[in-house]
Design a protein around this motif. Structure first.
Motif, mmCIF file in Angstrom:
data_model
loop_
_atom_site.group_PDB
_atom_site.id
_atom_site.type_symbol
_atom_site.label_atom_id
_atom_site.label_comp_id
_atom_site.label_asym_id
_atom_site.label_seq_id
_atom_site.Cartn_x
_atom_site.Cartn_y
_atom_site.Cartn_z
ATOM 1 N N PHE A 1 -0.219 -0.921 -3.477
ATOM 2 C CA PHE A 1 0.643 0.247 -3.296
ATOM 3 C C PHE A 1 2.101 -0.071 -3.633
ATOM 4 O O PHE A 1 2.819 0.792 -4.113
ATOM 5 C CB PHE A 1 0.547 0.757 -1.860
ATOM 6 C CG PHE A 1 -0.731 1.496 -1.577
ATOM 7 C CD1 PHE A 1 -0.995 2.731 -2.173
ATOM 8 C CD2 PHE A 1 -1.687 0.972 -0.723
ATOM 9 C CE1 PHE A 1 -2.157 3.406 -1.931
ATOM 10 C CE2 PHE A 1 -2.846 1.639 -0.464
ATOM 11 C CZ PHE A 1 -3.095 2.882 -1.075
ATOM 12 N N ALA A 2 2.514 -1.300 -3.420
ATOM 13 C CA ALA A 2 3.882 -1.691 -3.727
ATOM 14 C C ALA A 2 4.133 -1.605 -5.240
ATOM 15 O O ALA A 2 5.177 -1.112 -5.678
ATOM 16 C CB ALA A 2 4.145 -3.111 -3.229
ATOM 17 N N LEU A 3 3.174 -2.054 -6.044
ATOM 18 C CA LEU A 3 3.327 -1.940 -7.506
ATOM 19 C C LEU A 3 3.321 -0.492 -7.948
ATOM 20 O O LEU A 3 4.044 -0.110 -8.863
ATOM 21 C CB LEU A 3 2.193 -2.709 -8.206
ATOM 22 C CG LEU A 3 2.270 -4.232 -8.117
ATOM 23 C CD1 LEU A 3 1.048 -4.859 -8.759
ATOM 24 C CD2 LEU A 3 3.540 -4.744 -8.780
ATOM 25 N N LEU A 4 2.528 0.345 -7.309
ATOM 26 C CA LEU A 4 2.491 1.768 -7.641
ATOM 27 C C LEU A 4 3.829 2.423 -7.320
ATOM 28 O O LEU A 4 4.330 3.245 -8.093
ATOM 29 C CB LEU A 4 1.380 2.452 -6.842
ATOM 30 C CG LEU A 4 0.243 2.943 -7.692
ATOM 31 C CD1 LEU A 4 -1.062 2.753 -6.988
ATOM 32 C CD2 LEU A 4 0.473 4.386 -8.010
#
Length: 96
Positions: free
Chosen positions: A88-91
């Motif tokens: 989710f952090a990369l998204l």
């Protein structure tokens, strides 16, 4: 791999003991020749077809697995893309 063979050997040993004690010894406790003969026939069937069938299937599956592993290595080309686990952090960074 040795754990598999130990558990398979233990399973065969226990099945053999159950077949012997519950079929042959139990049938031999009766005075009737018919009961003894039926017990012997069932014991022979259980030993020959169940135990030997399980052992044959085990040997066949082990050989099949080895063929699959050895054969597939000849055609594998690692030309894909690097795996990136979902995050989710990369998204969130991509959306900014």
């Amino acid at each position: 791999m040795s754990h598999y063979f130990a558990s398979a050997s233990l399973a065969h040993s226990e099945l053999s003991t159950v077949f012997y004690e519950k079929l042959l010894v139990l049938a031999w406790g009766y005075d009737s020749l018919i009961v003894r003969f039926v017990g012997l026939v069932v014991f022979a069937f259980a030993t020959a077809f169940i135990l030997l069938g399980m052992e044959s299937l085990s040997a066949f599956l082990h050989a099949l697995r080895l063929h699959w592993v050895e054969f597939m290595n000849k055609f594998y080309h690692g030309d894909g893309y690097k795996f990136k686990p979902f995050s989710f952090a990369l998204l969130a960074d991509d959306e900014d």
